[in-house]
Design a protein around this motif. Structure first.
Motif, PDB file in Angstrom:
ATOM      1  N   SER A 206       0.838  -1.355   0.105  1.00 34.31           N
ATOM      2  CA  SER A 206       0.002  -0.055  -0.039  1.00 34.31           C
ATOM      3  C   SER A 206       0.860   1.249   0.067  1.00 34.31           C
ATOM      4  O   SER A 206       1.937   1.334   0.444  1.00 34.31           O
ATOM      5  N   GLY A 207       0.466   2.369  -0.441  1.00 36.77           N
ATOM      6  CA  GLY A 207       0.999   3.498  -0.505  1.00 36.77           C
ATOM      7  C   GLY A 207       0.019   4.567  -0.486  1.00 36.77           C
ATOM      8  O   GLY A 207      -1.035   4.669  -0.819  1.00 36.77           O
ATOM      9  N   SER A 208       0.413   5.812   0.272  1.00 33.47           N
ATOM     10  CA  SER A 208      -0.468   6.891   0.414  1.00 33.47           C
ATOM     11  C   SER A 208       0.477   8.257   0.255  1.00 33.47           C
ATOM     12  O   SER A 208       1.636   8.198   0.565  1.00 33.47           O
ATOM     13  N   VAL A 209      -0.085   9.260  -0.048  1.00 31.36           N
ATOM     14  CA  VAL A 209       0.288  10.590   0.021  1.00 31.36           C
ATOM     15  C   VAL A 209      -0.803  11.625   0.574  1.00 31.36           C
ATOM     16  O   VAL A 209      -1.814  11.514   0.060  1.00 31.36           O
ATOM     17  N   GLU A 210      -0.315  12.372   1.735  1.00 31.19           N
ATOM     18  CA  GLU A 210      -1.404  13.357   2.272  1.00 31.19           C
ATOM     19  C   GLU A 210      -0.907  14.806   2.171  1.00 31.19           C
ATOM     20  O   GLU A 210       0.372  14.894   2.767  1.00 31.19           O
ATOM     21  N   SER A 211      -1.645  15.624   2.020  1.00 24.82           N
ATOM     22  CA  SER A 211      -1.164  16.904   2.113  1.00 24.82           C
ATOM     23  C   SER A 211      -2.380  18.142   2.777  1.00 24.82           C
ATOM     24  O   SER A 211      -3.375  17.795   2.068  1.00 24.82           O
ATOM     25  N   SER A 212      -1.883  18.633   3.598  1.00 24.89           N
ATOM     26  CA  SER A 212      -3.167  19.508   4.142  1.00 24.89           C
ATOM     27  C   SER A 212      -2.363  21.040   4.682  1.00 24.89           C
ATOM     28  O   SER A 212      -1.233  20.753   5.259  1.00 24.89           O
ATOM     29  N   GLY A 213      -3.078  22.138   4.625  1.00 24.75           N
ATOM     30  CA  GLY A 213      -2.451  23.219   5.136  1.00 24.75           C
ATOM     31  C   GLY A 213      -3.052  24.502   4.367  1.00 24.75           C
ATOM     32  O   GLY A 213      -4.198  24.380   3.510  1.00 24.75           O
ATOM     33  N   PRO A 214      -2.565  25.544   4.498  1.00 26.31           N
ATOM     34  CA  PRO A 214      -3.040  26.910   4.356  1.00 26.31           C
ATOM     35  C   PRO A 214      -2.771  27.347   2.965  1.00 26.31           C
ATOM     36  O   PRO A 214      -1.555  26.688   2.174  1.00 26.31           O
ATOM     37  N   VAL A 215      -3.673  27.919   2.097  1.00 27.84           N
ATOM     38  CA  VAL A 215      -3.509  28.268   0.825  1.00 27.84           C
ATOM     39  C   VAL A 215      -3.207  29.547   0.571  1.00 27.84           C
ATOM     40  O   VAL A 215      -2.129  29.967  -0.226  1.00 27.84           O
ATOM     41  N   ASN A 216      -3.507  30.644   1.427  1.00 30.16           N
ATOM     42  CA  ASN A 216      -2.971  31.742   1.279  1.00 30.16           C
ATOM     43  C   ASN A 216      -2.159  32.302   2.435  1.00 30.16           C
ATOM     44  O   ASN A 216      -2.146  31.442   3.515  1.00 30.16           O
ATOM     45  N   GLU A 217      -1.783  33.606   2.450  1.00 32.34           N
ATOM     46  CA  GLU A 217      -1.053  33.925   3.492  1.00 32.34           C
ATOM     47  C   GLU A 217      -1.417  33.964   5.042  1.00 32.34           C
ATOM     48  O   GLU A 217      -0.981  33.439   6.221  1.00 32.34           O
ATOM     49  N   ASP A 218      -2.618  34.434   5.218  1.00 35.91           N
ATOM     50  CA  ASP A 218      -3.295  34.438   6.467  1.00 35.91           C
ATOM     51  C   ASP A 218      -4.217  33.206   6.896  1.00 35.91           C
ATOM     52  O   ASP A 218      -4.528  33.252   7.757  1.00 35.91           O
ATOM     53  N   GLY A 219      -4.000  32.356   6.196  1.00 40.74           N
ATOM     54  CA  GLY A 219      -4.778  31.034   6.203  1.00 40.74           C
ATOM     55  C   GLY A 219      -6.266  30.764   6.449  1.00 40.74           C
ATOM     56  O   GLY A 219      -6.799  29.807   6.930  1.00 40.74           O
ATOM     57  N   THR A 220      -6.889  31.889   5.786  1.00 46.18           N
ATOM     58  CA  THR A 220      -8.285  31.762   5.868  1.00 46.18           C
ATOM     59  C   THR A 220      -8.825  30.775   4.856  1.00 46.18           C
ATOM     60  O   THR A 220      -9.966  30.520   4.548  1.00 46.18           O
ATOM     61  N   GLN A 221      -8.019  30.307   3.872  1.00 45.59           N
ATOM     62  CA  GLN A 221      -8.305  29.314   2.953  1.00 45.59           C
ATOM     63  C   GLN A 221      -7.448  28.167   3.075  1.00 45.59           C
ATOM     64  O   GLN A 221      -6.215  28.389   3.168  1.00 45.59           O
ATOM     65  N   ARG A 222      -7.776  27.062   2.970  1.00 45.62           N
ATOM     66  CA  ARG A 222      -6.960  25.783   3.504  1.00 45.62           C
ATOM     67  C   ARG A 222      -7.553  24.550   2.549  1.00 45.62           C
ATOM     68  O   ARG A 222      -8.653  24.720   2.333  1.00 45.62           O
ATOM     69  N   TYR A 223      -6.763  23.617   2.365  1.00 42.28           N
ATOM     70  CA  TYR A 223      -6.905  22.459   1.311  1.00 42.28           C
ATOM     71  C   TYR A 223      -6.369  21.477   2.166  1.00 42.28           C
ATOM     72  O   TYR A 223      -5.689  21.231   3.441  1.00 42.28           O
ATOM     73  N   ARG A 224      -7.071  20.129   1.811  1.00 40.00           N
ATOM     74  CA  ARG A 224      -6.598  18.884   2.013  1.00 40.00           C
ATOM     75  C   ARG A 224      -6.606  18.003   0.866  1.00 40.00           C
ATOM     76  O   ARG A 224      -7.822  17.901  -0.043  1.00 40.00           O
ATOM     77  N   ALA A 225      -5.696  17.158   0.608  1.00 46.04           N
ATOM     78  CA  ALA A 225      -5.638  16.329  -0.611  1.00 46.04           C
ATOM     79  C   ALA A 225      -4.927  15.120  -0.130  1.00 46.04           C
ATOM     80  O   ALA A 225      -3.883  15.151   0.482  1.00 46.04           O
ATOM     81  N   GLY A 226      -5.646  13.657  -0.514  1.00 42.25           N
ATOM     82  CA  GLY A 226      -5.094  12.641  -0.187  1.00 42.25           C
ATOM     83  C   GLY A 226      -5.260  11.483  -1.061  1.00 42.25           C
ATOM     84  O   GLY A 226      -6.249  11.476  -1.764  1.00 42.25           O
ATOM     85  N   ILE A 227      -4.430  10.792  -1.161  1.00 40.34           N
ATOM     86  CA  ILE A 227      -4.763   9.467  -2.312  1.00 40.34           C
ATOM     87  C   ILE A 227      -3.969   8.171  -1.205  1.00 40.34           C
ATOM     88  O   ILE A 227      -2.942   8.272  -0.967  1.00 40.34           O
ATOM     89  N   TYR A 228      -4.892   7.231  -1.621  1.00 38.86           N
ATOM     90  CA  TYR A 228      -4.430   5.926  -0.943  1.00 38.86           C
ATOM     91  C   TYR A 228      -4.544   4.616  -2.067  1.00 38.86           C
ATOM     92  O   TYR A 228      -5.622   4.734  -2.539  1.00 38.86           O
ATOM     93  N   SER A 229      -3.921   3.608  -1.969  1.00 41.27           N
ATOM     94  CA  SER A 229      -4.000   2.484  -3.037  1.00 41.27           C
ATOM     95  C   SER A 229      -3.235   1.525  -2.062  1.00 41.27           C
ATOM     96  O   SER A 229      -2.119   1.429  -1.394  1.00 41.27           O
ATOM     97  N   SER A 230      -4.069   0.115  -2.168  1.00 39.28           N
ATOM     98  CA  SER A 230      -3.607  -0.924  -1.797  1.00 39.28           C
ATOM     99  C   SER A 230      -3.768  -2.215  -2.599  1.00 39.28           C
ATOM    100  O   SER A 230      -4.816  -2.220  -3.114  1.00 39.28           O
ATOM    101  N   SER A 231      -3.124  -3.427  -2.427  1.00 40.64           N
ATOM    102  CA  SER A 231      -3.381  -4.486  -3.064  1.00 40.64           C
ATOM    103  C   SER A 231      -2.840  -5.555  -2.202  1.00 40.64           C
ATOM    104  O   SER A 231      -1.801  -5.575  -1.472  1.00 40.64           O
ATOM    105  N   GLU A 232      -3.772  -6.975  -2.113  1.00 43.30           N
ATOM    106  CA  GLU A 232      -3.191  -7.930  -1.211  1.00 43.30           C
ATOM    107  C   GLU A 232      -3.834  -9.150  -1.618  1.00 43.30           C
ATOM    108  O   GLU A 232      -5.053  -9.305  -2.282  1.00 43.30           O
ATOM    109  N   GLY A 233      -3.253 -10.237  -1.296  1.00 46.61           N
ATOM    110  CA  GLY A 233      -3.782 -11.788  -1.426  1.00 46.61           C
ATOM    111  C   GLY A 233      -4.337 -12.000  -0.035  1.00 46.61           C
ATOM    112  O   GLY A 233      -4.567 -11.272   0.864  1.00 46.61           O
ATOM    113  N   SER A 234      -4.398 -13.309  -0.056  1.00 40.23           N
ATOM    114  CA  SER A 234      -5.079 -14.165   1.079  1.00 40.23           C
ATOM    115  C   SER A 234      -4.824 -15.557   1.385  1.00 40.23           C
ATOM    116  O   SER A 234      -4.298 -16.095   0.502  1.00 40.23           O
ATOM    117  N   TYR A 235      -4.675 -15.918   2.677  1.00 38.50           N
ATOM    118  CA  TYR A 235      -4.658 -17.363   2.710  1.00 38.50           C
ATOM    119  C   TYR A 235      -5.984 -18.197   2.345  1.00 38.50           C
ATOM    120  O   TYR A 235      -5.678 -19.329   2.107  1.00 38.50           O
TER     121      TYR A 235
END
Length: 698
Positions: free
Chosen positions: A181-210
């Motif tokens: 599995s792998g993931s990337v997450e980023s979150s924080g302010p968009v402008n200087e005073d932080g009145t606008q903020r974002y979050r973006a994340g992506i996750y992916s995984s693959s697995e087998g089983s017994y």
């Protein structure tokens, strides 16, 4: 292939996050970062929760059992999906797939996200935790706060939101059974005073089983944007996409004593069987402070979910050579498509009136389910020497002769409520609330119009309770709460005399004690409860459908958080639960009510810190007592054997890196998570799984 593409996407996203961090560096200069070194207890303890009351209320002043699973506990246990954390939730036991039991009652329909309905995960899919900050539970009927729902309680998933401070993380995990599995997450302010903020994340995984013929891929995209429109208003927009491709797993047949009839790797699925789940969720929330004593909240949530399930289901056990032992199962091939849509609109106002905090609100809930279901009987499968060679292309499954279900169900619910938190004295806090719900459901059977049905009703719920600060160490509480669950329109069609069945009605008496001992190093929450649910639909003595059943559940829950030393913390949850069903005939209703209710459960998670090497080691244990299940062929309920499993975890930090190793089911125990029925048998618990994780914060 999808996993490789996703990992490439995550690399590109990681580069974007790095550039975003650089861009936001200027705006982050004004954000004060304070690192607090606290007692180990702070890892797993939450003092406040808005979930139970919709106000920022100390849990100590909430007269009903509330439990919060923190982000630290989720990460320490390497919890990727909801069942990974059930051991730490008292009163919760596994039933199947994404369905649990709370305080003895099946809990399926009332799952909340950020305090409102709109669960994208349906009957055969399991909630994922990548975009979840906390998992909260409110035990017992919650009708006065959240409307129609189950008697045992409600679970609320708190989603991750955009943050004022810049946070970036890349994570990669590998494990046995081809887990990656792998993931990337980023979150924080968009402008200087932080009145606008974002979050973006992506996750992916693959697995087998017994288990034979089992693989699974998951992909999650999670986006958010928050905008402080003014000093008094914040708008938050969110979008989440879930994709899962795997198999619909049934269990392994067992005998009446709970012994597996074959190797637990056995599976009724063929290699080409699959279950595909895809969902898109949109959410918007506006928080507004009207003045210094009145606040408001408006939330809208919409989702679309599609499940496509094509698999071979075991139907009956067969003794082909009459030697007294089952050696084959009959099967049928099922082709199912379910499309779910939901829309929720909720609003409420919070008025701070000094000694009284008044909450008033209303909400609207719409949910639709469109199901198309074909099946066809196919060749048997051996229990001891299965040959997976079915020619699915020859089934010609989508033929009118194989059509079992073609139906559409639509539910509309409108509710309004009022609640008062009264600080009666310096030590006494009283909570009272009431709610009125109107619901209607339409059921359309495209295969038999005579089965079409409509149903509407009005229901009332109430809650009253009090907490008392006896002193700084002992804080008792008591409460009485009620709830209701509307009967389905399709069940109404089975009424013998054509009359409408009343909703299921539940009521709970609960007393509890929150104690803080040993200079606040030991926190013990104890709750004793008694729940009665009436109007359970069942078969009466003449075999007709009737709403006459009463179910009673009572028990004890003990949750302990303790700092054994300043570096050693333990989280312990114990549950005793006893369920009885009175005035209910011996039909499938009894099976569903009494199945998989252990009398005793114990969960432990303990962690020790090594500050000199910035590392920690953790140990987990889960015990689930003997349970019973019911079938048509055994005279007595058959046994689901108890189990005890152990986990181990190691974490270490180096600069901005965190490395973690988790071993789940340390001693490779073979065990049954739950019973399903005689043929599908017991749902098999995971064998030993090893996960190695590396994450980087930047």
């Amino acid at each position: 292939m999808r996993l490789k593409k996703s990992l490439i996407m995550m690399q590109a996203f990681g580069a974007l996050a790095f550039s975003t961090a650089t861009l936001a560096e200027t705006s982050s200069d004004n954000v004060l970062s304070i690192e607090v070194e606290g007692r180990a207890l702070t890892l797993y303890k939450e003092d406040e929760a808005t979930f139970a009351t919709r106000t920022s209320t100390l849990i100590d002043k909430t007269p009903q059992s509330v439990q919060v699973i923190t982000q630290d506990l989720i990460e320490d246990q390497a919890a990727n999906e909801a069942p990974d954390i059930y051991r730490s939730m008292s009163g919760v036991s596994y039933l199947n797939y994404g369905i649990i039991k709370m305080r003895g009652f099946e809990q399926e329909s009332q799952v909340l996200y950020d305090g409102i309905k709109g669960d994208p995960f349906r009957t055969f899919t399991i909630p994922q935790l990548f975009n979840i900050e906390q998992v909260q539970s409110l035990k017992g009927p919650s009708g006065a706060a959240y409307g129609a729902g189950e008697a045992g309680g409600v679970i609320n998933y708190v989603t991750k939101k955009p943050t004022y401070e810049q946070k970036n993380n890349i994570e990669l995990t590998a494990g046995n059974k081809d887990f990656l599995s792998g993931s990337v997450e980023s979150s924080g302010p968009v402008n200087e005073d932080g009145t606008q903020r974002y979050r973006a994340g992506i996750y992916s995984s693959s697995e087998g089983s017994y288990r034979n013929n089992v693989e699974e891929d998951n992909e999650i995209i999670d986006l958010g944007y928050a905008w402080d429109l003014s000093d008094d208003s914040t708008l938050t927009l969110q979008y989440t996409h879930f994709y899962q491709l795997g198999e619909r797993l049934r269990g392994v047949p067992i005998d009446s004593d709970g012994n597996f009839l074959t190797d637990i790797s056995w599976n009724s699925n063929e290699p080409d069987d699959y279950q595909k789940f895809e969902s898109d969720i949109f959410q918007a929330s506006l928080e507004h402070s009207i003045n210094d004593w009145l606040d408001s909240n408006f939330t809208l949530r919409y989702y679309e979910t599609e499940e496509i399930i094509k698999f071979h289901q075991a139907r009956a056990l067969v003794d082909t050579d009459d030697d007294g032992e089952y050696d084959e199962v009959t099967r049928r091939y099922q082709d199912q498509t379910r499309i779910y849509k939901g829309f929720d609109l909720a609003s409420y106002f919070v008025a701070d009136l000094g000694e009284h905090t008044l909450v008033t609100g209303a909400d609207y809930h719409f949910a639709s389910e469109d199901e198309l279901f074909y099946y066809k009987n196919v060749d048997n499968l051996s229990l001891t020497d299965p040959a997976y060679d079915a020619d699915i292309s020859s089934y010609d499954i989508r033929d009118s002769a194989n059509l079992n279900t073609d139906r559409v169900t639509e539910l509309n619910q409108i509710g309004a409520y009022i609640q008062d938190q009264w600080q009666a004295t310096e030590k006494l806090n009283v909570l009272a609330g009431a709610r009125l719900d109107y619901f209607e459901e339409d059921y359309v059977d495209n295969t038999d119009s005579s089965s079409n049905a409509s149903y509407n009703d009005i229901g009332y719920s109430a809650r009253i309770g009090a907490t008392y600060d006896l002193n700084q160490r002992v804080k008792p509480y008591t409460s009485f709460s009620t709830g209701l669950t509307p009967q389905s329109a399709s069940d109404q069609a089975d009424s013998e005399d054509g009359s409408l069945f009343d909703p299921e009605e539940s009521k709970q008496f609960e007393i509890g004690m929150r104690t803080y001992l040993l200079n606040n190093r030991l926190n013990i929450n104890t709750a004793v409860y008694h729940i009665v649910r009436n109007n359970t639909i069942t078969a009466d003595d003449d075999g007709n459908t009737a709403a006459i059943g009463e179910v009673r559940s009572q028990g004890l829950e003990v949750d302990v958080l303790v700092d054994i030393t300043p570096r050693w913390v333990a989280n312990i949850s114990y549950t005793y639960n006893d369920v009885e069903a009175d005035d209910i005939s011996e039909d499938n209703t009894v099976y569903r009510i009494l199945a998989n209710n252990p009398y005793h459960q114990l969960g432990l998670w303990t962690r020790y810190e090594f500050p000199s090497i910035t590392s920690s080691i953790a140990f987990g244990m889960e015990y689930v007592g003997e349970r019973t299940d019911r079938t048509t062929s055994y005279d007595e309920p058959f046994t689901i054997q108890p189990y005890t499993i152990y986990d181990l975890s190691w974490q270490t930090r180096w600069q901005d890196w965190k490395f973690q190793a988790n071993i789940k089911n340390l001693f490779d125990e073979e065990y049954a998570l739950a019973g399903f029925n005689e043929v599908s048998g017991a749902i098999v618990g995971e064998r030993r799984r090893v996960y190695l994780k590396a994450s980087y914060d930047f």
